[in-house]
Design a protein around this motif. Structure first.
Motif, PDB file in Angstrom:
ATOM      1  N   VAL A  92       0.855  -1.191   0.000  1.00 36.48           N
ATOM      2  CA  VAL A  92       0.000   0.000   0.000  1.00 36.48           C
ATOM      3  C   VAL A  92       0.887   1.235   0.000  1.00 36.48           C
ATOM      4  O   VAL A  92       2.102   1.158   0.206  1.00 36.48           O
ATOM      5  N   THR A  93       0.282   2.376  -0.222  1.00 35.37           N
ATOM      6  CA  THR A  93       1.042   3.621  -0.229  1.00 35.37           C
ATOM      7  C   THR A  93       1.219   4.138   1.203  1.00 35.37           C
ATOM      8  O   THR A  93       0.495   3.746   2.122  1.00 35.37           O
ATOM      9  N   LEU A  94       2.190   5.031   1.356  1.00 28.88           N
ATOM     10  CA  LEU A  94       2.395   5.640   2.667  1.00 28.88           C
ATOM     11  C   LEU A  94       1.188   6.483   3.064  1.00 28.88           C
ATOM     12  O   LEU A  94       0.856   6.600   4.249  1.00 28.88           O
ATOM     13  N   ALA A  95       0.500   7.044   2.067  1.00 27.59           N
ATOM     14  CA  ALA A  95      -0.716   7.820   2.336  1.00 27.59           C
ATOM     15  C   ALA A  95      -1.804   6.927   2.921  1.00 27.59           C
ATOM     16  O   ALA A  95      -2.561   7.344   3.807  1.00 27.59           O
ATOM     17  N   ASP A  96      -1.899   5.689   2.438  1.00 30.83           N
ATOM     18  CA  ASP A  96      -2.867   4.738   3.000  1.00 30.83           C
ATOM     19  C   ASP A  96      -2.518   4.421   4.454  1.00 30.83           C
ATOM     20  O   ASP A  96      -3.409   4.292   5.297  1.00 30.83           O
ATOM     21  N   CYS A  97      -1.215   4.277   4.723  1.00 32.77           N
ATOM     22  CA  CYS A  97      -0.788   4.042   6.115  1.00 32.77           C
ATOM     23  C   CYS A  97      -1.236   5.193   7.002  1.00 32.77           C
ATOM     24  O   CYS A  97      -1.780   4.986   8.090  1.00 32.77           O
TER      25      CYS A  97
END
Length: 228
Positions: free
Chosen positions: A38-43
């Motif tokens: 997943v993306t860091l934005a999702d994290c």
């Protein structure tokens, strides 16, 4: 890209996988995101950091233990019920032992604020484990039980992490001894608090009677023209 509702669980699994492979201190959120796919934005959208993922993992373990409760267990003595609940918790954690060893070695890699949240989370977990075993956790006595079990669980957890037996019998024996000792203290606390509450009740009653009598005497000594 996984469904958004699944991302928290995927992040937790990725974090534990990495913890089992290297020091938890060296695991970054970028590592977790990449491992999870997943993306860091999702994290950022689904967690506040590594400490948050650990708290969510503990909540998952709570849910698993509570979901497996059998009503028939409540017919057993309290000591046996609590033993069963704690050992069921260790069973639920068994697959994650390498990761947990890494996390404990790094002391969770938590800052001050996350450490306070972790303590609160552990207290909450132990409160549920006591309730699951049929023990009351309300009031002062209940709070003391939660604190006591949290300390016992922390020591037993360390024992369990180093237990190389196939059936964890050394851990069970250790937990049995610790809970037996705690049961003796619990009875003393219950007896002591009972006496204290009775004494407080007597003092409150005397104060109430004294106040009522003082008010009555004050009314009887007022000047005649005021009373009229």
């Amino acid at each position: 890209m996984p469904a958004k509702k699944d991302i928290p669980n995927i992040l937790i699994n990725a974090a534990l996988k990495l913890a089992a492979e290297k020091s938890w201190h060296d695991v970054s959120m970028i590592d977790i995101a990449q491992t999870a796919g997943v993306t860091l934005a999702d994290c950022h959208e689904h967690c506040t950091g590594k400490g948050d993922l650990l708290r969510r993992f503990i909540h998952q373990i709570d849910q698993e233990v509570l979901a497996d409760l059998d009503d028939a267990d409540f017919n057993e003595p309290g000591h046996d019920r609590l033993m069963a609940v704690i050992m069921a918790r260790f069973d639920a954690l068994a697959d994650y032992r390498p990761a947990l060893q890494s996390i404990i070695a790094a002391r969770g890699d938590l800052g001050p604020s996350d450490s306070l949240r972790a303590i609160k989370t552990h207290f909450g977990s132990m409160r549920w484990m006591l309730e699951a075993a049929g023990f009351k956790t309300s009031g002062l006595h209940g709070s003391l039980r939660v604190v006591g079990l949290t300390a016992i669980y922390a020591r037993t957890f360390q024992q369990w992490l180093g237990d190389d037996s196939t059936d964890f019998s050394p851990t069970m024996a250790y937990l049995d001894r610790e809970l037996s000792k705690a049961a003796g203290y619990d009875r003393k606390v219950e007896k002591g608090l009972g006496k204290a509450f009775k004494l407080c009740g007597k003092i409150s009653e005397k104060r109430r009677r004294f106040s009522a009598k003082a008010s009555e005497n004050s009314a009887n000594t007022e000047p005649a023209d005021i009373r009229q």
